[in-house]
Structure formats: structure tokens, C-alpha cells
Write a protein that holds these residues in place. Sequence first.
Motif, mmCIF file in Angstrom:
data_model
loop_
_atom_site.group_PDB
_atom_site.id
_atom_site.type_symbol
_atom_site.label_atom_id
_atom_site.label_comp_id
_atom_site.label_asym_id
_atom_site.label_seq_id
_atom_site.Cartn_x
_atom_site.Cartn_y
_atom_site.Cartn_z
ATOM 1 N N THR A 171 0.820 -1.212 0.000
ATOM 2 C CA THR A 171 0.000 0.000 0.000
ATOM 3 C C THR A 171 0.853 1.260 0.000
ATOM 4 O O THR A 171 0.463 2.284 -0.592
ATOM 5 N N ALA A 172 2.020 1.216 0.645
ATOM 6 C CA ALA A 172 2.901 2.386 0.665
ATOM 7 C C ALA A 172 3.426 2.690 -0.732
ATOM 8 O O ALA A 172 3.556 3.866 -1.120
ATOM 9 N N TYR A 174 1.930 2.134 -3.596
ATOM 10 C CA TYR A 174 0.875 2.762 -4.401
ATOM 11 C C TYR A 174 0.600 4.184 -3.950
ATOM 12 O O TYR A 174 0.331 5.077 -4.778
ATOM 13 N N ALA A 175 0.668 4.444 -2.661
ATOM 14 C CA ALA A 175 0.457 5.805 -2.175
ATOM 15 C C ALA A 175 1.535 6.739 -2.700
ATOM 16 O O ALA A 175 1.245 7.871 -3.144
ATOM 17 N N GLU A 176 2.785 6.272 -2.680
ATOM 18 C CA GLU A 176 3.889 7.105 -3.166
ATOM 19 C C GLU A 176 3.807 7.324 -4.669
ATOM 20 O O GLU A 176 4.120 8.410 -5.179
ATOM 21 N N ALA A 177 3.356 6.284 -5.401
ATOM 22 C CA ALA A 177 3.266 6.386 -6.857
ATOM 23 C C ALA A 177 2.028 7.153 -7.306
ATOM 24 O O ALA A 177 1.931 7.543 -8.481
ATOM 25 N N GLY A 178 1.077 7.378 -6.396
ATOM 26 C CA GLY A 178 -0.145 8.078 -6.769
ATOM 27 C C GLY A 178 -1.057 7.263 -7.650
ATOM 28 O O GLY A 178 -1.830 7.816 -8.446
ATOM 29 N N ILE A 179 -0.994 5.938 -7.504
ATOM 30 C CA ILE A 179 -1.826 5.021 -8.286
ATOM 31 C C ILE A 179 -2.786 4.322 -7.335
ATOM 32 O O ILE A 179 -2.403 3.921 -6.237
ATOM 33 N N ALA A 180 -4.034 4.190 -7.749
ATOM 34 C CA ALA A 180 -5.005 3.484 -6.918
ATOM 35 C C ALA A 180 -4.597 2.020 -6.766
ATOM 36 O O ALA A 180 -4.142 1.383 -7.727
ATOM 37 N N GLU A 181 -4.741 1.499 -5.561
ATOM 38 C CA GLU A 181 -4.435 0.081 -5.348
ATOM 39 C C GLU A 181 -5.411 -0.791 -6.149
ATOM 40 O O GLU A 181 -6.596 -0.455 -6.251
ATOM 41 N N PRO A 182 -4.942 -1.887 -6.699
ATOM 42 C CA PRO A 182 -5.885 -2.810 -7.349
ATOM 43 C C PRO A 182 -6.801 -3.420 -6.302
ATOM 44 O O PRO A 182 -6.380 -3.730 -5.188
ATOM 45 N N ASP A 278 2.034 0.145 12.132
ATOM 46 C CA ASP A 278 1.139 -0.587 11.241
ATOM 47 C C ASP A 278 1.898 -1.087 10.022
ATOM 48 O O ASP A 278 2.779 -0.382 9.491
ATOM 49 N N PRO A 279 1.562 -2.281 9.531
ATOM 50 C CA PRO A 279 2.203 -2.758 8.302
ATOM 51 C C PRO A 279 1.772 -1.899 7.117
ATOM 52 O O PRO A 279 0.691 -1.293 7.130
ATOM 53 N N THR A 280 2.609 -1.839 6.114
ATOM 54 C CA THR A 280 2.283 -1.075 4.903
ATOM 55 C C THR A 280 1.924 -2.019 3.762
ATOM 56 O O THR A 280 2.025 -1.659 2.586
ATOM 57 N N THR A 281 1.501 -3.215 4.116
ATOM 58 C CA THR A 281 1.001 -4.166 3.127
ATOM 59 C C THR A 281 -0.378 -4.639 3.567
ATOM 60 O O THR A 281 -0.749 -4.545 4.735
ATOM 61 N N THR A 282 -1.128 -5.162 2.604
ATOM 62 C CA THR A 282 -2.441 -5.714 2.897
ATOM 63 C C THR A 282 -2.722 -6.858 1.938
ATOM 64 O O THR A 282 -2.119 -6.932 0.854
#
Length: 377
Positions: A171-172, A174-182, A278-282
Motif C-alpha cells: 500500500t505504501a 501505491y500511495a507514493e506512486a499516486g496510483i489506486a491500489e488494485p 502498522d504494516p504497509t502491506t495488505t
Amino acid sequence: MNHHTMSHRRPVRIGHLAAFTALALAVAACTVGTGNDNPDTTPDDDADTTAVEEGEATGAGGTVQVVTHDSFHVSEDLISQFESDSGYTLSFSAPGDGGALVNQLILTKDAPLGDVAYGIDNSFASRGIAENVFSPYTSAALPPAAEDYLIDGGNELTPIDVGDVCLNIDTAWYAEAGIAEPSDLADLTGPDYADHVVVTNPATSSPGLAFLLATVAEFGDGWTQYWQDLADNGLLVVDSWSTAYSEEFSGSVGQGPRPVALSYSTSPAFEVGPDGEDPTTTAMLASCFRQVEYAGVLAGADNPEGAEAFIDFLLSDAVQADIPGQMYMYPVNHDLELPQEWTQWAPLAEEPLTVDPAEIDENRQDWIQAWTDIVIG
């Protein structure tokens, strides 16, 4: 399983040893079996001692040969306690992962490798049953909720633990890249997610096979086109879980280039920071395939009573509470309290993808071959 060698399911990640240890200790703290010193819980003495009392009544003793997959772990103190209480001595062997285990049990069914087997999952359970590898046994310790996991309602195999194989998302990243998570499997074939995904080969990896089955469940007859679209979108395929998650995935210790990796719904719980961050993965819960692991008494066992006692032991509260920290799976007894990290960051999917075990058994080899033709060429 086919005759390909499968990888280890989930080797412990050294970079997360502290988190693993903390989680294991937390699980041990909530154990409600023998030896629990939590004043807020009351051990069920009758449930925990039934197998021992029955063993004493029938002259229990001798060695119980236990055949497992190579990711089997139960805390040594629990093993020692079982041996002390029951009079049995446990001897373990591990011919490989769950698929290799089933192959060996079938090949040696006329001269069985042991008395009891643990680690057969729902990808291969029907095959073992069809080959008459197991003797029927219904454990009095089987919790009611676990009856839903019985194969065709039969008692050749006893469910012990469950888990979900899922895509994990950084998730981190995607947040940095400015792309919505799939959010689902279909998203990953779009141009925004080119070169994002790493998975394992279903011919060489148990999670890889589970994920292949997930796509069959999700897309039906369209599963082959889905894999063609993934391949055209820069899919990376590797042979083992450790390579995919610990080397190629951007969200774990390897800090690789790919923000989507095949792993387990439990994996984010082991990414909690050293100070509790908190983890930065999901886990993408819409991608999860439900995996159930079983134990069974081997037909022709030298010590069938000991085999049955071992299955009762695996279903005891103490072992069920030990499973998350030792094998990264959920206990089949859903009534046990789990550590906060586990319930917060390692949820099971509410609607997991599933395929009937008999359908898997009938089509497994053809599906793997079709996948290989499409993705590997």
C-alpha cells in the motif's frame, strides 16, 4: 499432487523474527489447554484428558510414526507434554510439501510410511481418499464449525487448520506512486498495473497452485484468457514463495520492484514494525483461495490407536492456539481467542474462492499443463 517438487509453504522470514516471536508468545498466552495460567480462562479438563484416559485404558504406548509436510511445526513443550501424558513416543518424517506428501503416501500405501499423516490440503485430499490411503476416524475433539471442511461429509480426513492464499499489496508503494491500489483480480490486467505482479509457478509451488485454482473459481472457462492477459501485462513467474515474497515484492524484506506478490492473508501480520507500527502491506481478500489442511490415520498403520490420539492432540485447545505462531494458519477451532495482531492484520476472507476437491482432483494436471502452455510457453 503431481510429480513436480513443490517449494516449502512458508519459511520463517529472518527479518521478521521479532514479530514472529512476539506473535507466537501472544498465541501461547491465550492457550486454554493444559498448563494455562491465565486466571480469566478455565481449562476444559475433560476435553484435554479424554485421549490420555482412553489411551491408558487400552494400554497405550509405543511409537507413533507421524508423516507430515515439511512446514509442520508444533511447539516442543506441547510435543513433550503429549508424550508424557499419553505414553506414546512421536517420531516425525517429512517427504516434502503437501503435494509430495500425498504422492509418497499413495506410492507406499501397501507398506505405509507411518501411522498418521498431517498436511494434506484440499488441493490433493480427494486423490488420497480415492486411493484408499486413509482409515476412517471421527475425533470426539472435532469442533462443530470444522464439520464444514469435511470432504464430502466423510471421516477419512480430519480438518486441522485453514488459511487463505492471496495476493498481497504494498500500500505504501501505491500511495507514493499516486496510483489506486488494485481491488480485484480483473484490475491487474489493466495498463496501470503493467509489470506489477509476481506469482509462483503452480507446477513448483503450493501457493502457485492455490492461486491458479482461485482464477478458475473466479473466471470459470475464462481463466485461460485471464492468464494470457496477465502474461501480456508483464507478469513475473518465479518458482518459490520465498523468491516472490521476500525478494521480488516491494513490501517485504527484499524491497524488490513489484508491488503485488502472491502470499497469504496472514502475511501483513508479520510486517508490523519493530515498535508496533502498522504494516504497509495488505492482502487482496477478493483474490483469496481457501486452503484447508487435514490429518488422517493411515490404512494399515502399526499403531492406529496412537494415530487417533495424535489427531485428538492436533485438535486440542493448546495445539490449536499454537498453530498461528508456528504455521501461519488459522486453527480450525474458531472459538479460540487470537492475538490482536492476527485479528487486525491477518483476516480470513469472508467470501473465499473455492473449487470442489473432486473437481480439483479430476482437472489438476490438465489445468497446470494449460497454464504452462499459456504463461511459460
